[in-house]
Design a protein around this motif. Structure first.
Motif, PDB file in Angstrom:
ATOM      1  N   ARG A   1       0.887  -0.804   0.272  1.00 49.55           N
ATOM      2  CA  ARG A   1       0.071   0.085   0.044  1.00 49.55           C
ATOM      3  C   ARG A   1       0.809   1.246  -0.176  1.00 49.55           C
ATOM      4  O   ARG A   1       0.460   2.339  -0.581  1.00 49.55           O
ATOM      5  CB  ARG A   1      -1.013   0.286   0.969  1.00 49.55           C
ATOM      6  CG  ARG A   1      -1.914   1.306   0.866  1.00 49.55           C
ATOM      7  CD  ARG A   1      -2.865   1.446   2.602  1.00 49.55           C
ATOM      8  NE  ARG A   1      -2.281   1.116   3.831  1.00 49.55           N
ATOM      9  CZ  ARG A   1      -1.019   2.409   4.054  1.00 49.55           C
ATOM     10  NH1 ARG A   1      -1.334   3.908   3.167  1.00 49.55           N
ATOM     11  NH2 ARG A   1      -0.456   1.800   5.320  1.00 49.55           N
ATOM     12  N   VAL A   2       1.857   1.238   0.678  1.00 50.30           N
ATOM     13  CA  VAL A   2       2.965   2.698   0.672  1.00 50.30           C
ATOM     14  C   VAL A   2       3.321   2.624  -0.468  1.00 50.30           C
ATOM     15  O   VAL A   2       3.827   4.106  -0.821  1.00 50.30           O
ATOM     16  CB  VAL A   2       3.505   2.609   1.975  1.00 50.30           C
ATOM     17  CG1 VAL A   2       4.632   3.194   2.291  1.00 50.30           C
ATOM     18  CG2 VAL A   2       2.977   2.758   3.126  1.00 50.30           C
ATOM     19  N   VAL A   3       3.940   1.279  -0.961  1.00 53.17           N
ATOM     20  CA  VAL A   3       4.895   1.882  -2.042  1.00 53.17           C
ATOM     21  C   VAL A   3       3.835   2.032  -3.495  1.00 53.17           C
ATOM     22  O   VAL A   3       4.525   2.783  -3.935  1.00 53.17           O
ATOM     23  CB  VAL A   3       5.461   0.629  -2.378  1.00 53.17           C
ATOM     24  CG1 VAL A   3       5.729   0.371  -3.802  1.00 53.17           C
ATOM     25  CG2 VAL A   3       6.985   0.205  -1.417  1.00 53.17           C
ATOM     26  N   ASP A   4       2.526   1.662  -3.252  1.00 49.25           N
ATOM     27  CA  ASP A   4       1.516   1.893  -4.077  1.00 49.25           C
ATOM     28  C   ASP A   4       1.722   3.304  -3.936  1.00 49.25           C
ATOM     29  O   ASP A   4       1.350   4.192  -5.155  1.00 49.25           O
ATOM     30  CB  ASP A   4       0.112   1.085  -4.317  1.00 49.25           C
ATOM     31  CG  ASP A   4       0.731   0.067  -5.007  1.00 49.25           C
ATOM     32  OD1 ASP A   4       1.362  -0.462  -5.937  1.00 49.25           O
ATOM     33  OD2 ASP A   4      -0.394  -0.662  -4.213  1.00 49.25           O
ATOM     34  N   GLU A   5       0.952   3.549  -2.830  1.00 51.49           N
ATOM     35  CA  GLU A   5       0.808   5.517  -2.823  1.00 51.49           C
ATOM     36  C   GLU A   5       2.565   6.582  -3.753  1.00 51.49           C
ATOM     37  O   GLU A   5       1.548   7.110  -3.731  1.00 51.49           O
ATOM     38  CB  GLU A   5       0.369   5.423  -1.504  1.00 51.49           C
ATOM     39  CG  GLU A   5      -1.018   5.288  -0.761  1.00 51.49           C
ATOM     40  CD  GLU A   5      -0.887   5.380   0.265  1.00 51.49           C
ATOM     41  OE1 GLU A   5      -0.032   6.521   1.290  1.00 51.49           O
ATOM     42  OE2 GLU A   5      -2.211   4.936   1.143  1.00 51.49           O
ATOM     43  N   ALA A   6       3.311   5.944  -2.838  1.00 51.60           N
ATOM     44  CA  ALA A   6       4.769   6.358  -3.240  1.00 51.60           C
ATOM     45  C   ALA A   6       4.605   6.572  -4.634  1.00 51.60           C
ATOM     46  O   ALA A   6       5.156   7.731  -5.240  1.00 51.60           O
ATOM     47  CB  ALA A   6       5.984   5.604  -2.480  1.00 51.60           C
ATOM     48  N   ALA A   7       4.379   5.344  -5.122  1.00 49.84           N
ATOM     49  CA  ALA A   7       4.414   5.460  -6.680  1.00 49.84           C
ATOM     50  C   ALA A   7       3.961   6.088  -7.560  1.00 49.84           C
ATOM     51  O   ALA A   7       4.015   6.886  -8.625  1.00 49.84           O
ATOM     52  CB  ALA A   7       4.136   4.128  -7.251  1.00 49.84           C
ATOM     53  N   ASP A   8       2.357   6.765  -7.172  1.00 51.75           N
ATOM     54  CA  ASP A   8       0.845   7.598  -7.469  1.00 51.75           C
ATOM     55  C   ASP A   8       1.993   9.206  -7.084  1.00 51.75           C
ATOM     56  O   ASP A   8       1.072  10.330  -7.866  1.00 51.75           O
ATOM     57  CB  ASP A   8       0.060   7.080  -7.316  1.00 51.75           C
ATOM     58  CG  ASP A   8      -0.183   5.594  -7.972  1.00 51.75           C
ATOM     59  OD1 ASP A   8       0.713   5.170  -9.165  1.00 51.75           O
ATOM     60  OD2 ASP A   8      -1.258   5.088  -7.157  1.00 51.75           O
TER      61      ASP A   8
END
Length: 141
Positions: A64-71
């Protein structure tokens, strides 16, 4: 929080943000690419080390954190979020701290750091003849 954890997070931060920028959310599952930028590759390896040491809910949180950071378009926000996550992981896991310490001590392939400090200091990866100061003459062969 220990100074060791703070130092590891500071050292790892640029690698993590570069990896997210290069690979996006796929950073956790991406296989090593020989042509990939060395900085992004090290960041990917760090995130995958954290991933491997987490239980299923921890892995879901990391995704979740990586997905948010990627966006996210704000690099400072991405760095802060990833830094917080890494600090939490390092606080609870001495073996992970040792693994990351070893990764970060290993020079990144193709990178060289040369530092010189002080008046008339010189620095180079390779050097033939170097003379500093006044009144010297280089001997010629």
């Amino acid at each position: 929080m220990s100074a060791e954890i703070v130092q590891l997070v500071e050292q790892a931060g640029p690698y993590l943000t570069t990896a997210i920028g290069a690979y996006g959310a796929a950073v956790l599952t991406r296989a090593e690419d020989a042509a990939a930028d060395a900085t992004a590759t090290l960041g990917r390896r760090i995130l995958q080390a954290v991933w491997r040491r987490r239980d299923e809910p921890g892995q879901a949180e990391l995704e979740r954190v990586v997905d948010e950071a990627a966006d996210e378009q704000d690099a400072s926000y991405t760095a802060a979020v990833l830094g917080r996550l890494l600090r939490q992981a390092l606080q609870d896991d001495a073996e992970l701290r040792a693994e990351l310490s070893a990764m970060l001590r290993t020079p990144v392939a193709g990178s060289v750091t040369v530092t010189a400090s002080g008046e008339r200091s010189i620095a180079a990866q390779y050097i033939g003849t170097a003379i500093t100061g006044d009144g010297h003459t280089a001997q010629r062969s």
